[in-house]
Design a protein around this motif. Sequence first.
Motif, PDB file in Angstrom:
ATOM      1  N   ILE A 187     -60.787  18.612 -31.897  1.00 35.50           N
ATOM      2  CA  ILE A 187     -60.318  19.971 -32.229  1.00 35.50           C
ATOM      3  C   ILE A 187     -59.652  19.979 -33.604  1.00 35.50           C
ATOM      4  O   ILE A 187     -59.880  20.873 -34.432  1.00 35.50           O
ATOM      5  CB  ILE A 187     -59.356  20.482 -31.139  1.00 35.50           C
ATOM      6  N   LYS A 188     -58.810  18.978 -33.856  1.00 37.45           N
ATOM      7  CA  LYS A 188     -58.134  18.901 -35.161  1.00 37.45           C
ATOM      8  C   LYS A 188     -59.149  18.655 -36.275  1.00 37.45           C
ATOM      9  O   LYS A 188     -59.020  19.211 -37.375  1.00 37.45           O
ATOM     10  CB  LYS A 188     -57.088  17.786 -35.126  1.00 37.45           C
ATOM     11  N   ASN A 191     -60.981  21.782 -37.322  1.00 32.09           N
ATOM     12  CA  ASN A 191     -60.137  22.669 -38.134  1.00 32.09           C
ATOM     13  C   ASN A 191     -60.077  22.242 -39.594  1.00 32.09           C
ATOM     14  O   ASN A 191     -59.632  23.017 -40.438  1.00 32.09           O
ATOM     15  CB  ASN A 191     -58.735  22.734 -37.541  1.00 32.09           C
ATOM     16  N   ALA A 222     -53.096  20.797 -29.467  1.00 25.46           N
ATOM     17  CA  ALA A 222     -54.204  20.877 -30.431  1.00 25.46           C
ATOM     18  C   ALA A 222     -54.851  22.252 -30.380  1.00 25.46           C
ATOM     19  O   ALA A 222     -55.196  22.830 -31.424  1.00 25.46           O
ATOM     20  CB  ALA A 222     -55.227  19.784 -30.132  1.00 25.46           C
ATOM     21  N   SER A 226     -54.704  25.259 -33.440  1.00 24.70           N
ATOM     22  CA  SER A 226     -56.002  25.514 -34.069  1.00 24.70           C
ATOM     23  C   SER A 226     -55.996  26.870 -34.777  1.00 24.70           C
ATOM     24  O   SER A 226     -55.592  27.883 -34.212  1.00 24.70           O
ATOM     25  CB  SER A 226     -57.105  25.479 -33.001  1.00 24.70           C
ATOM     26  N   ARG A 227     -56.479  26.867 -36.016  1.00 23.10           N
ATOM     27  CA  ARG A 227     -56.613  28.117 -36.760  1.00 23.10           C
ATOM     28  C   ARG A 227     -57.901  28.850 -36.393  1.00 23.10           C
ATOM     29  O   ARG A 227     -58.083  30.012 -36.735  1.00 23.10           O
ATOM     30  CB  ARG A 227     -56.592  27.846 -38.264  1.00 23.10           C
ATOM     31  N   THR A 230     -60.345  29.757 -29.992  1.00 25.85           N
ATOM     32  CA  THR A 230     -60.877  28.797 -29.012  1.00 25.85           C
ATOM     33  C   THR A 230     -61.156  29.492 -27.692  1.00 25.85           C
ATOM     34  O   THR A 230     -60.332  30.263 -27.192  1.00 25.85           O
ATOM     35  CB  THR A 230     -59.871  27.657 -28.797  1.00 25.85           C
TER      36      THR A 230
END
Length: 447
Positions: A187-188, A191, A222, A226-227, A230
Amino acid sequence: MTNDQYLTVSALTQYIKRKFDVDPYLHRVYVVGEISNFRLRVNGHQYFSIKDEQAKINVIMFKSAFAKVKFQPEEGMRVIVSGRISVYPGNGSYQLYVDSMQPDGVGALYQAYEQLKAKLDKEGLFKAPKQAIPRFPKKIAVVTSRSGAVIRDIITTVKRRYPIVQLVLFPVAVQGNEAAPNIAAQIKFINTLPDFDTIILGRGGGSIEDLWPFNEEVVARAIFESRIPTISSVGHETDTTIADLVADVRAATPTAAAELATPVLTDVLTDLQKTELRVINAFKNILKIKQQQARQLENSYIFQEPQRLYEGYVQNVDQLTERLRNAQKQYLADRSAELVKLQHRLLVNNPQNQVDLATQKVGYLREQLLSVITRRFTQSQTQMQKLVAALDNLSPLRIMSRGYTYVTKDEQVVNSVEKLSVNDAIKLNFSDGSADAIIKTINNEEK
């Protein structure tokens, strides 16, 4: 008994410890009780007690065993533990070495789930504003297993609904101890990449143990950080994970997640066609109205007699020009009158007149000063002459010139016969000199 028959403290303690260690009933014990004196030592061994109404036993749980505990032990919590009994030689006390622990009556995973849920809810991760899912995405990231049914369902649904979107799989382990860090890392990583509009986080159904990676705090944070919006689709519709609560949107199934992430392309094209038709009709109506307005303008006097358009402006210019000329004349007249007034004031207040008056005043004051000085000098001179005459009248020399003298003996003035003796040498002082004499006789007169 001799001294060599006595045991040392260490020997006795080792003997008792040996008894505990070889006892088969103490090698593996199962104990239920309440946690007491618990204070969490981060990244360390845990020391606390297990007690009931009548007794208490000290407990040690080493770091490696405590790391496997899925919930957070708390003071007063009733737990079931297993381990071995042994003696600590340092103080001779026996204690329970625990290698597993779970809540009594409630599963450890469920207890951990409720604790983490309460913690994150208190921090506001569930109530924070949710990000909107883009309606027309260009690129969607899918975080799930490479071989599971989730990715196949998502691909099938997206191809059917919105085949122009790009799907990118970021494979992860969705089960096991390494799954949670792997999911959070993906996830990171997503981003840090450009152009992704949506993240779909998915996994099929299973037990709470199977779904546990999606209940880990590292995954929840995470998703929260997140930007990219999701969508979480974990387990069956009845399963609710921490990831579902933190995500921007929760989907009941992977197919539902794909539907939430994409529109139906045929519906979009139909809407576009309808919109295009409405735009064309609206443009035609506007064009028709503008054409009518153009014909009206062509027939207006502005185009028939264009000079009438500026006749009023020419008249206004003439009026403004006349007003400007009159204003200039009035302004010059006012300034000329003000100049005459200033010249008159300048003549009245001519500095030369002020200088002449001041010069006359200075001459008058000089004459007065000289007169005062002369009068004061004459008065002072007359007063001094009077004082000199008075001082002369009081001078001893003037008195002595009338026949008086004074007597001195040893340079001291004699003013009484009592200071003289027969044969004393004295001096008679006259106004024009002095004479020496010897006392022959002394005559005392009674007063």
